[in-house]
Write a protein that holds these residues in place. Structure first.
Motif, PDB file in Angstrom:
ATOM      1  N   ALA A 237      -2.690   5.095  -0.948  1.00 16.07           N
ATOM      2  CA  ALA A 237      -3.283   5.797   0.068  1.00 16.07           C
ATOM      3  C   ALA A 237      -3.306   7.301  -0.238  1.00 16.07           C
ATOM      4  O   ALA A 237      -2.331   7.896  -0.624  1.00 16.07           O
TER       5      ALA A 237
ATOM      6  N   MET B 201       0.771  -1.246   0.029  1.00 18.07           N
ATOM      7  CA  MET B 201      -0.027  -0.138  -0.250  1.00 18.07           C
ATOM      8  C   MET B 201       0.758   1.119  -0.057  1.00 18.07           C
ATOM      9  O   MET B 201       1.451   1.587   0.959  1.00 18.07           O
TER      10      MET B 201
ATOM     11  N   THR C 192      -9.044   0.657   6.079  1.00 15.97           N
ATOM     12  CA  THR C 192      -7.507   1.173   6.712  1.00 15.97           C
ATOM     13  C   THR C 192      -7.123  -0.099   7.482  1.00 15.97           C
ATOM     14  O   THR C 192      -6.068  -0.145   7.562  1.00 15.97           O
TER      15      THR C 192
ATOM     16  N   GLU D 109       2.087   5.017   0.273  1.00 13.67           N
ATOM     17  CA  GLU D 109       1.963   6.008   0.614  1.00 13.67           C
ATOM     18  C   GLU D 109       2.032   7.239  -0.337  1.00 13.67           C
ATOM     19  O   GLU D 109       2.800   7.395  -1.391  1.00 13.67           O
TER      20      GLU D 109
ATOM     21  N   GLU E  89      -7.860   4.572   0.943  1.00 13.71           N
ATOM     22  CA  GLU E  89      -7.138   3.705   0.490  1.00 13.71           C
ATOM     23  C   GLU E  89      -7.631   3.187  -0.548  1.00 13.71           C
ATOM     24  O   GLU E  89      -8.938   2.614  -0.201  1.00 13.71           O
TER      25      GLU E  89
END
Length: 677
Positions: free
Chosen positions: A491, A315, A535, A317, A418
């Motif tokens: 995200a 995931m 999340t 950022e 997300e």
């Protein structure tokens, strides 16, 4: 990377072994295996690719094949027919002949006294294609595969066409293979017949882009060796991986969703790299996972390899836009199954210039239309279809691109968002021409305005109903379309905005439509669909711990000249000439193991003039040189692609040199109808 020196098994290496095919052609293989396999046979792992085991992939091969062999396997690295020291010629990718050869290789390996009869296949890119395509043919000995950066859909999700629009990588990959398929074998391996083998390759050569241009629609050419034609053909376990920066970010989740075999998926932040060599980082201890996979499926060890989640994904950022990253910040997330019941497709209406979210309170206008006619300059900061992270080739700040696009945007997000999966865009549109395309891009917009592209998709609107039977648009007539975007895990922090940008060109990543198009977007049916992931992590899912990347120490390579990398965008305000120049030069280096000196230089150039849609031109040029005392050969190739409204034109040259003297030369000047491309 941590280099491992001690292994459970002592190994030996055979640098050149020949395997005879059904028609008498001999393929060249390199084999690493435990010395104990003379008395105690072991399973075998096979990799088949066209990239020259004796030099160009020898460093990479030496990192992972001896590592796997040291854990009790025979590793067999094969050069495809017509490459390296293998006899014959290589005429195209993924032909029936190649798959028959691979089946023969597996049968030969399984019958060797040092093999216990069980085989696996592994590879990245072409090697992964070969493994998946061969597995679909169900050879008797093949028990499992490990694949990275691959596709199950050769037409719609490879480097040729995307949404029915032609990618510039169609030219770039053809240029790559134009060079690789015409390289000579090593005289120290094959002897004096090297010159005859090389001549045979040169005589048989042809720019592959011609064949790829002749199949602009999904037909039997692309259906061949595409697993998605019948997922039931795959009956062996598969460990599949890719990277979000790669062009092959979609196939892992699609495979997990459609095949009915034991399967695991892994998607990191990487470009077109194996996960233990992954860039951008973090790279992971991938080879440890691979050995564990083989231990279970080839040796029958109950090691829990199938425990835990079906899919593990990085995931990502939020980061500022950059054409290259050393590391992508983020975390590993897990899904027990795929499709995941935890992920919800949330539809956000498009109203005016707004992406409507649940917390939007102001009244929104309805019933309006918005139009866009993008300049050819939109796309100059798009990066490559498949990033290699060298030279820097990721998309740059999208603000300039958005100036020539139709833009929709959320209000600043109140909460973290997300997404994991493949977003899509539904639109009701009309166009001013019978052939038009639309590119949809999602960007993460920071409070300071910088826009980082998260994912994108392209649709040639003539393919709105079918890739097999596209139909021209009726200018001015409305139609509803869905544009799938590439899969991603991303995200969006609070305070950031989600931006959707629509453009009618995306050159040079995508070859433009035959003429400028005014696209009208009709309000009322437009939606951005996001695959929203909670999340929090699912109960019982352990945190991923892949460990440090490991491998064997490769043999020494001496650098004789410095590499060169360039990615330059230029634009003249005198004659409005724009260009993207790409240079990938490895420099000259000597492989001390066999004394071969190799030089490789690839240059791509994409040009256009103002908004003249007949002006785009692409060129892929390669120089490859191989030498040692008493032997010096060079291959030079050039492929130039241009187009008008009716046809593509290919102008190509191939020259072979020995001791500085040209010994072969051929040119091609051919045209191919565009046929709604």
């Amino acid at each position: 990377m941590r280099y491992v020196e001690q292994f459970p098994h002592e190994t030996r290496e055979e640098k050149h072994v020949t395997i005879t095919m059904a028609d008498g052609v001999r393929l060249s293989a390199r084999i690493w295996r435990p010395t104990s396999s003379d008395e105690e046979p072991v399973p075998a792992v096979v990799e088949c690719i066209p990239y020259r085991k004796n030099d160009l992939t020898s460093t990479r091969d030496a990192i992972h094949h001896p590592y796997i062999a040291g854990h009790g396997y025979a590793c067999v690295r094969v050069d495809l027919r017509g490459t390296g020291e293998s006899e014959g010629v290589l005429l195209d990718e993924y032909l029936e002949q190649e798959q028959r050869d691979t089946e023969k290789v597996l049968a030969w390996v399984a019958a060797q006294p040092w093999c216990d009869g069980k085989t696996g296949m592994m590879g990245i890119s072409w090697g992964a294609f070969a493994a998946l395509q061969t597995a679909a043919r169900r050879p008797e000995s093949l028990k499992a595969i490990v694949i990275a950066s691959f596709t199950d859909n050769r037409y719609a999700d490879d480097m040729h066409y995307l949404g029915g629009a032609m990618l510039s990588d169609n030219l770039a990959e053809a240029g790559t293979m134009f060079a690789y398929a015409t390289c000579p074998p090593d005289p120290d391996v094959v002897g004096e017949r090297w010159r005859d083998m090389w001549r045979e390759r040169l005589e048989a050569a042809r720019p592959w882009v011609l064949e790829w241009l002749r199949h602009p629609h999904r037909d039997s050419y692309w259906q061949h060796a595409s697993l998605n034609e019948d997922y039931g053909r795959l009956r062996c376990p598969v460990l599949a991986s890719s990277g979000w920066a790669d062009g092959y970010s979609n196939a892992v989740t699609r495979l997990l969703a459609h095949v009915d075999v034991p399967r695991k998926g892994l998607i990191g932040p990487w470009s077109h790299k194996l996960p233990h060599l992954g860039e951008p980082g973090p790279a992971i201890g991938y080879l440890q996972e691979v050995v564990k996979w083989w231990d279970h499926w080839l040796k029958g060890i109950d090691n829990g390899v199938m425990d835990g989640p079906m899919l593990q994904a990085w995931m990502q950022e939020s980061v500022p836009p950059s054409t290259s990253y050393e590391e992508r910040p983020g975390r590993w997330v897990a899904e027990p199954s795929w499709p995941s019941p935890r992920i919800t497709e949330v539809a956000h209406p498009l109203r005016g210039s707004t992406i409507v979210t649940a917390d939007h309170e102001e009244p929104l206008p309805r019933g309006r239309t918005r139009t866009v006619r993008s300049p050819l300059s939109v796309g100059q900061f798009a990066g490559k279809w498949a990033s290699y992270n060298a030279p820097p080739d990721l998309p740059y700040d999208q603000r300039e691109e958005d100036g020539g696009s139709l833009v929709f945007e959320t209000e600043p997000l109140a909460d973290r968002l997300e997404i994991l999966g493949s977003p899509s865009v539904d639109l009701e549109v009309s166009a001013s021409a019978p052939v038009a395309q639309v590119t949809a891009r999602i960007s993460d917009v920071a409070p300071d305005g910088r826009a980082t592209r998260v994912t994108y998709g392209v649709l040639n609107l003539t393919h709105r109903e079918s890739d097999e039977h596209p139909e021209p648009l009726e200018p001015g007539r409305r139609c509803r379309v869905r544009i799938p975007l590439n899969g991603v895990a991303q995200a969006f922090p609070p305070g950031h905005r989600v931006r959707l940008s629509l453009s009618t060109s995306y050159w040079p990543l995508v070859w433009p439509a035959p003429e400028p198009v005014l696209l009208t977007v009709h309000e009322g049916g437009g939606e951005l669909i996001l695959p929203v992931r909670p999340t929090e992590e699912p109960d019982g899912m352990p945190q991923a711990d892949f460990g440090e990347p490991e491998g064997c120490r490769p043999p020494p390579v001496t650098r004789l000249s410095e590499p060169e990398q360039a990615w330059n965008v230029s634009r003249s305000l005198v004659d409005y000439h724009s260009a993207l120049d790409i240079v990938k030069d490895r420099g000259r280096q000597r492989y001390e193991e066999n004394g071969i000196e190799v030089g490789l230089r690839a240059c791509e150039k994409y040009t256009s003039v103002a908004d003249d849609f007949a002006s785009p031109s692409g060129r892929s040029a390669w120089t490859m040189r191989f030498s040692r005392p008493g032997w010096d050969v060079r291959i030079e190739t050039s492929t130039v692609l241009t187009a008008n409204a009716d046809e593509f034109s290919v102008d190509a040259t191939l020259d072979g040199y020995e001791d500085g003297r040209r010994v072969f030369s051929r040119t091609w000047n051919e045209t191919v109808p565009r046929d709604l491309a």
